[in-house]
Motif scaffolding. Structure first.
Motif, short mmCIF file in Angstrom:
data_model
loop_
_atom_site.label_atom_id
_atom_site.label_comp_id
_atom_site.label_asym_id
_atom_site.label_seq_id
_atom_site.Cartn_x
_atom_site.Cartn_y
_atom_site.Cartn_z
N UNK A 65 -4.97 -1.67 3.05
CA UNK A 65 -4.70 -1.88 1.63
C UNK A 65 -3.63 -0.89 1.20
N UNK A 66 -2.61 -1.38 0.51
CA UNK A 66 -1.56 -0.53 -0.04
C UNK A 66 -1.78 -0.44 -1.55
N UNK A 67 -1.96 0.77 -2.05
CA UNK A 67 -2.21 0.97 -3.47
C UNK A 67 -1.12 1.87 -4.05
N UNK A 68 -0.50 1.43 -5.11
CA UNK A 68 0.55 2.20 -5.76
C UNK A 68 0.01 2.77 -7.06
N UNK A 77 -12.42 8.51 -18.20
CA UNK A 77 -13.66 7.75 -17.96
C UNK A 77 -13.49 6.68 -16.88
N UNK A 78 -12.26 6.17 -16.73
CA UNK A 78 -12.01 5.12 -15.73
C UNK A 78 -11.60 5.68 -14.37
N UNK A 79 -10.97 6.87 -14.34
CA UNK A 79 -10.45 7.43 -13.09
C UNK A 79 -11.57 7.61 -12.08
N UNK A 80 -12.67 8.21 -12.49
CA UNK A 80 -13.79 8.44 -11.57
C UNK A 80 -14.34 7.14 -11.00
N UNK A 81 -14.45 6.12 -11.84
CA UNK A 81 -14.96 4.82 -11.40
C UNK A 81 -14.04 4.20 -10.35
N UNK A 82 -12.73 4.27 -10.59
CA UNK A 82 -11.78 3.68 -9.65
C UNK A 82 -11.73 4.48 -8.35
N UNK A 83 -11.83 5.81 -8.43
CA UNK A 83 -11.85 6.64 -7.22
C UNK A 83 -13.06 6.26 -6.36
N UNK A 84 -14.21 6.11 -6.98
CA UNK A 84 -15.40 5.73 -6.21
C UNK A 84 -15.27 4.32 -5.63
N UNK A 85 -14.63 3.44 -6.37
CA UNK A 85 -14.39 2.08 -5.87
C UNK A 85 -13.48 2.12 -4.65
N UNK A 86 -12.40 2.90 -4.73
CA UNK A 86 -11.49 3.01 -3.58
C UNK A 86 -12.22 3.61 -2.39
N UNK A 93 -11.76 0.05 6.17
CA UNK A 93 -10.35 -0.33 6.28
C UNK A 93 -9.49 0.89 5.98
N UNK A 94 -8.24 0.80 6.34
CA UNK A 94 -7.28 1.87 6.05
C UNK A 94 -6.69 1.62 4.67
N UNK A 95 -6.57 2.70 3.89
CA UNK A 95 -5.94 2.62 2.58
C UNK A 95 -4.76 3.58 2.56
N UNK A 96 -3.58 3.03 2.28
CA UNK A 96 -2.37 3.83 2.11
C UNK A 96 -2.06 3.80 0.62
#
Length: 146
Positions: A65-68, A77-86, A93-96
């Motif tokens: 997965x490529x994430x920009x 409030x959203x950053x923590x949720x997205x970090x845990x999701x990632x 899988x590999x995440x770049x």
């Protein structure tokens, strides 16, 4: 739809897509959006829209997965949720990822590569890279003695 071979069947009835509903719901649950299944995307908060983008990527079952800048423009409030999701979706899988939020980088990354003007300045774990003098000079600057 790609799995069914119906991606370009624009004139088929909506009911032909019902076979995908269970998989779509499973993906929504995987990114904690199950309770938003009946919500139009435009009505979702920004962080939830980013989670939906990740779900649509997961639908392709990628090995990489490529994430920009996945947390760009988000409230705390959203950053923590997205970090845990990632972290969750990166388990198999590999995440770049390109990211400028140092808290996200420190919390999420195994290996960090720092680039400046197209060249690699440093590479390694956060603890090492964050103290590298070349990285500090490039991104924090230097103090000139007067």
């Amino acid at each position: 739809q790609r799995k069914l071979g119906t991606s370009f069947h624009f004139w088929k009835p909506e009911s032909s897509l019902y076979a995908l509903n269970d998989e779509a719901m499973a993906l929504l649950e995987q990114v904690d959006l199950g309770s938003f299944a009946q919500t139009q995307t435009v009505e979702l908060p920004y962080g939830r829209k980013r989670a939906l983008e990740i779900a649509t990527t997961l639908a392709l079952d990628p090995e990489l997965m490529l994430l920009d800048e996945p947390t760009q423009g988000m409230g705390h409030e959203d950053v923590g949720r997205v970090v845990e999701l990632i972290r969750k979706v990166a388990a198999n899988r590999t995440v770049l990822m390109v990211e400028h939020n140092m808290n996200v980088i420190a919390n999420l990354s195994d290996t960090i590569t720092v680039l400046a003007r197209g060249s690699v300045l440093a590479e390694g774990p956060y603890e090492t890279v964050s103290k590298d003098p070349r990285v500090l000079e490039a991104y924090v600057g230097t103090v000139e003695e007067v």
